[in-house]
Design an enzyme around this catalytic site. Structure first.
Site, PDB file in Angstrom:
ATOM      1  N   HIS A  93     -63.103   8.605 -95.452  1.00 28.90           N
ATOM      2  CA  HIS A  93     -62.477   7.959 -96.600  1.00 28.90           C
ATOM      3  C   HIS A  93     -63.364   6.860 -97.188  1.00 28.90           C
ATOM      4  O   HIS A  93     -64.081   6.163 -96.471  1.00 28.90           O
ATOM      5  CB  HIS A  93     -61.140   7.329 -96.203  1.00 28.90           C
ATOM      6  CG  HIS A  93     -60.006   8.302 -96.138  1.00 28.90           C
ATOM      7  ND1 HIS A  93     -59.671   9.122 -97.193  1.00 28.90           N
ATOM      8  CD2 HIS A  93     -59.117   8.581 -95.145  1.00 28.90           C
ATOM      9  CE1 HIS A  93     -58.615   9.864 -96.857  1.00 28.90           C
ATOM     10  NE2 HIS A  93     -58.261   9.556 -95.621  1.00 28.90           N
ATOM     11  N   CYS A 148     -65.067   9.107-101.141  1.00 26.35           N
ATOM     12  CA  CYS A 148     -64.686   8.742-102.502  1.00 26.35           C
ATOM     13  C   CYS A 148     -65.366   7.450-102.938  1.00 26.35           C
ATOM     14  O   CYS A 148     -65.653   6.573-102.110  1.00 26.35           O
ATOM     15  CB  CYS A 148     -63.172   8.581-102.589  1.00 26.35           C
ATOM     16  SG  CYS A 148     -62.268  10.131-102.436  1.00 26.35           S
TER      17      CYS A 148
END
Length: 340
Positions: A93, A148
């Protein structure tokens, strides 16, 4: 590779098991990369450190806490000598946090989200800048981040391949496609519940929880409400291949057998680096552009980017220049006193 030159790697895969933000392909990504590094790029298995947050074949016993990751990276950087090749692959993440830099009140900075039990530890673009600044002259540090908002994860690195001119948007979630991001508001809410401190300053929570292990971004000396950054601005040999632009998300893919994926999950960018499909050498620029093309062909709306010096943009991916045969012979003759 020239004798005496080292190739070292730290590979981190975080699937966040048993949390609401669980991913599925990140550990697969780094296990695949480990095989590629050994079989194609000549890395010694003993020089590759693997950190994952769930049982996996051949994984190390070291868990990917923020402290463990920075320790592994710091030791690798400190061992580096001129000509060495260093590689860091992160799959997990990412998030964006409000900038604490003077003059950038509305800017957001990039970070990766390390979590074993959704604790909320962040490593930021400043941490990676500081690592690159410590690098021995003549060594290279290549970072591939499949997360991301990963564009710009090495702070102050020069943009070579950046935001696309085509308008982009976050793709809608689907059964085979999950964004590799955790919203900042979610992180802040969780940290607030742990510290019971009423503030929107995330650095306050991180310093309270992690102290000297918190990101360097929040530990730098404050002066007049601004952070002092002089040591962060010198030239470097860092190379960042990001899975997407700073404003985009990266995809964690879980294709079903009917979709041709044999059910094996993977990160879209890690899978699209096409390293296994080309026997010849590829430049850093070529790796990123080919990944963009492959993602576009597969209908995945993310745009990998490249951040590095002009020299390193067209340097061969994970390769350092070596003396050619003639120069080696000339050096030998000079050393023997047979040539001036």
């Amino acid at each position: 590779m020239e004798e005496g030159k080292k190739r070292m790697a730290v590979l981190v895969g975080c699937n966040y098991p048993n949390t609401q933000n669980e991913l599925h392909g990140c550990i697969n990504d780094v296990l695949t990369m480990r095989d590629v590094l050994v079989k194609r790029f000549g890395f010694d298995l003993s020089h590759i450190q693997l950190l994952t947050d769930a049982p996996a074949a051949g994984r190390s016993d070291i868990m990917p806490t923020g402290a463990n990751i920075m320790k592994a990276l710091g030791e690798m950087v400190d061992r580096a000598e001129p000509g060495d090749v260093l590689f860091f692959h992160y799959s997990g993440h990412g998030t964006r946090i409000p900038s604490v830099k003077h003059g950038h009140p509305f800017r957001q900075d990039e970070a990766i989200m390390i979590s074993l039990k959704y604790l909320g530890f962040l490593l930021t673009n400043v941490d990676f800048r500081q690592l690159v600044n410590r690098l021995a002259k003549g060594a290279s540090f290549t970072m591939l981040s499949d997360s991301c908002y990963s564009g710009g994860l090495i702070d102050k690195e020069k943009e070579q391949i950046g935001p696309s001119t085509i308008p982009t948007r976050d793709p809608a979630p689907s059964d085979d496609h999950k964004p590799k991001s955790i919203p900042f508001e979610t992180i802040l809410q969780h940290l607030s519940s742990l510290t019971s401190i009423c503030t929107h300053e995330i650095g306050t929570h991180l310093l309270e929880l992690f102290g000297s292990e918190a990101s360097l971004k929040f530990r730098l000396p404050l002066h007049g409400g601004s952070i002092l950054w002089p040591e962060l601005l010198k030239p470097d040999d860092g190379i960042l291949l990001s899975g997407c632009q700073a404003s985009e998300i990266s995809a964690d893919m879980s294709p079903s057998p009917a979709q041709g994926g044999a059910g094996k999950a993977y990160g879209a960018f890690s899978n699209a680096t096409v390293l296994k499909e080309h026997s010849g050498q590829l430049s850093n620029r070529q790796v990123v552009m080919m990944a963009r093309q492959r993602l576009q062909a597969n209908g995945i709306e993310q745009h990998p980017c490249l951040y590095c010096s002009d020299k390193n943009a067209d340097a061969v991916f994970l390769w350092q220049p070596q003396e050619n045969y003639k120069s080696k012979i000339h050096k030998m003759l000079v050393n023997w006193g047979w040539w001036s």
